[in-house]
Scaffold this motif. Structure first.
Motif, PDB file in Angstrom:
ATOM      1  N   PHE A 150       0.836  -1.203   0.000  1.00 20.98           N
ATOM      2  CA  PHE A 150       0.000   0.000   0.000  1.00 20.98           C
ATOM      3  C   PHE A 150       0.870   1.253   0.000  1.00 20.98           C
ATOM      4  N   MET A 151       1.904   1.271   0.840  1.00 20.15           N
ATOM      5  CA  MET A 151       2.784   2.431   0.918  1.00 20.15           C
ATOM      6  C   MET A 151       3.523   2.647  -0.395  1.00 20.15           C
ATOM      7  N   SER A 152       3.919   1.567  -1.043  1.00 18.53           N
ATOM      8  CA  SER A 152       4.622   1.688  -2.320  1.00 18.53           C
ATOM      9  C   SER A 152       3.719   2.272  -3.403  1.00 18.53           C
ATOM     10  N   LEU A 153       2.469   1.825  -3.440  1.00 22.50           N
ATOM     11  CA  LEU A 153       1.534   2.282  -4.469  1.00 22.50           C
ATOM     12  C   LEU A 153       1.065   3.714  -4.229  1.00 22.50           C
ATOM     13  N   THR A 154       1.204   4.198  -2.991  1.00 20.48           N
ATOM     14  CA  THR A 154       0.742   5.552  -2.665  1.00 20.48           C
ATOM     15  C   THR A 154       1.897   6.462  -2.250  1.00 20.48           C
ATOM     16  N   ALA A 155       3.113   6.079  -2.607  1.00 23.14           N
ATOM     17  CA  ALA A 155       4.303   6.818  -2.177  1.00 23.14           C
ATOM     18  C   ALA A 155       4.326   8.250  -2.698  1.00 23.14           C
ATOM     19  N   ASP A 156       3.683   8.489  -3.847  1.00 25.90           N
ATOM     20  CA  ASP A 156       3.705   9.827  -4.441  1.00 25.90           C
ATOM     21  C   ASP A 156       2.551  10.708  -3.946  1.00 25.90           C
ATOM     22  N   ARG A 157       1.834  10.276  -2.922  1.00 29.03           N
ATOM     23  CA  ARG A 157       0.684  11.024  -2.412  1.00 29.03           C
ATOM     24  C   ARG A 157       0.940  11.505  -0.995  1.00 29.03           C
ATOM     25  N   ALA A 167      -1.419   3.845   7.904  1.00 36.49           N
ATOM     26  CA  ALA A 167      -0.240   3.346   7.177  1.00 36.49           C
ATOM     27  C   ALA A 167       1.020   4.181   7.403  1.00 36.49           C
ATOM     28  N   PRO A 168       0.954   5.520   7.296  1.00 37.38           N
ATOM     29  CA  PRO A 168       2.180   6.305   7.507  1.00 37.38           C
ATOM     30  C   PRO A 168       2.801   6.079   8.883  1.00 37.38           C
ATOM     31  N   PHE A 169       1.956   5.964   9.909  1.00 38.47           N
ATOM     32  CA  PHE A 169       2.443   5.738  11.277  1.00 38.47           C
ATOM     33  C   PHE A 169       2.967   4.317  11.442  1.00 38.47           C
ATOM     34  N   LEU A 170       2.185   3.326  10.981  1.00 34.12           N
ATOM     35  CA  LEU A 170       2.573   1.924  11.147  1.00 34.12           C
ATOM     36  C   LEU A 170       3.854   1.587  10.392  1.00 34.12           C
ATOM     37  N   SER A 171       4.036   2.202   9.221  1.00 34.75           N
ATOM     38  CA  SER A 171       5.227   1.902   8.418  1.00 34.75           C
ATOM     39  C   SER A 171       6.502   2.379   9.112  1.00 34.75           C
ATOM     40  N   ARG A 172       6.365   3.340  10.037  1.00 34.45           N
ATOM     41  CA  ARG A 172       7.540   3.835  10.763  1.00 34.45           C
ATOM     42  C   ARG A 172       7.890   2.956  11.964  1.00 34.45           C
ATOM     43  N   ILE A 173       6.903   2.269  12.518  1.00 34.20           N
ATOM     44  CA  ILE A 173       7.175   1.492  13.743  1.00 34.20           C
ATOM     45  C   ILE A 173       7.326  -0.009  13.479  1.00 34.20           C
ATOM     46  N   LEU A 174       6.842  -0.473  12.311  1.00 31.55           N
ATOM     47  CA  LEU A 174       6.960  -1.898  11.990  1.00 31.55           C
ATOM     48  C   LEU A 174       8.200  -2.137  11.142  1.00 31.55           C
TER      49      LEU A 174
END
Length: 210
Positions: free
Chosen positions: A26-33, A167-174
Motif C-alpha cells: 500500500f505504501m509503495s503504491l501511494t508513495a507519491d501522495r 499506514a504512515p504511522f505503522l510503516s515507521r514502527i513496523l
C-alpha cells in the motif's frame, strides 16, 4: 454468535488478506501522495472490498450452481489454491494469485487510484480470499454461524481500514523483520486451514476414505 466459527473465519481471512504484510505494498503504491491522498486510496479500498465481498457472499453459491460445481469439489480446489498461497508465504514470496504476473505488476503504478486495482483486486480479494468466503458461507448452517460469519467479514474490513488509514504511522514502527515473521506465521496457519478444507472435501467426495 458462534465465537469458534467467528475466530476460524477471521483467522483465515486475516492470513489470506494479511494487512501487515500488505502494508508495504500500500505504501509503495501511494508513495507519491500526501496523507490525504493515501487516505483517499484507503477509502476506495474499503468501498471496493465491501462491494466485492457482498457480490461474493450473495452470488458465489449461485455461480457455482450455474456451472454445476459441487461445494466439495470447489472446497478441494480452494484448499489446494490456499495451500499454494501458504507455501509462497512460507518461502518469503508474493503469492502469485494475489500479487499478479510480472506484466501486471508493471502496470500497478500507472493507476490514477490503485484502490480498486490492484489493492482490492487481486491483492486483497484474490482467488484465495474469494474461495474461502464462498466455502465458509456454505458452511453456515445455523443463525449463530451466519452471525459469526458476517461479523468476521466486518471485523476484517475494519482491521484493513484501520491499517491503511494508519499506514504512515505503522510503516515507521513496523520493521521488516516483524513483517517477515508475521508472514511466516500466517503461512503456517493458512497451510493448516488448506489441509483441513481438502481433507473434509475428500471425505465427502470419497466416503471410503473416512
Amino acid at each position: 454468535m458462534d465465537l469458534a466459527y467467528f475466530a476460524k473465519v477471521l483467522a483465515a481471512l486475516f492470513a489470506i488478506m494479511s494487512p501487515v504484510a500488505n502494508l508495504p505494498v500500500f505504501m509503495s503504491l501511494t508513495a507519491d501522495r500526501d496523507t490525504a491522498g493515501q487516505r483517499k486510496v484507503a477509502v476506495t479500498v474499503i468501498l471496493g472490498l465491501l462491494t466485492g465481498l457482498a457480490i461474493t457472499v450473495f452470488a458465489g453459491s449461485a455461480i457455482l450452481k450455474i456451472f454445476g460445481i459441487g461445494i466439495d469439489a470447489f472446497r478441494l480446489a480452494g484448499g489446494l489454491l490456499i495451500l499454494f498461497i501458504a507455501l509462497s508465504l512460507l518461502h518469503g514470496q508474493d503469492p502469485p494469485p494475489h500479487a499478479g504476473s510480472t506484466k501486471e505488476k508493471e502496470s500497478f503504478h500507472d493507476q490514477n487510484n490503485p484502490g480498486i486495482y490492484p489493492m482490492t483486486i487481486p491483492i486483497l480479494l484474490g482467488p484465495g480470499a474469494i474461495s474461502s468466503i464462498i466455502i465458509f458461507h456454505e458452511q453456515t448452517k445455523t443463525i449463530a454461524m451466519k452471525i459469526a460469519f458476517g461479523a468476521a467479514i466486518v471485523a476484517m474490513v475494519v482491521i484493513l481500514g484501520v491499517t491503511f488509514f494508519a499506514a504512515p504511522f505503522l510503516s515507521r514502527i513496523l520493521e521488516q523483520t516483524a513483517i517477515t515473521i508475521l508472514s511466516r506465521l500466517m503461512g503456517m496457519l493458512l497451510a493448516a486451514i488448506a489441509m483441513q478444507m481438502m481433507v473434509e472435501s475428500l471425505k465427502n467426495l470419497l466416503p471410503g476414505l473416512a
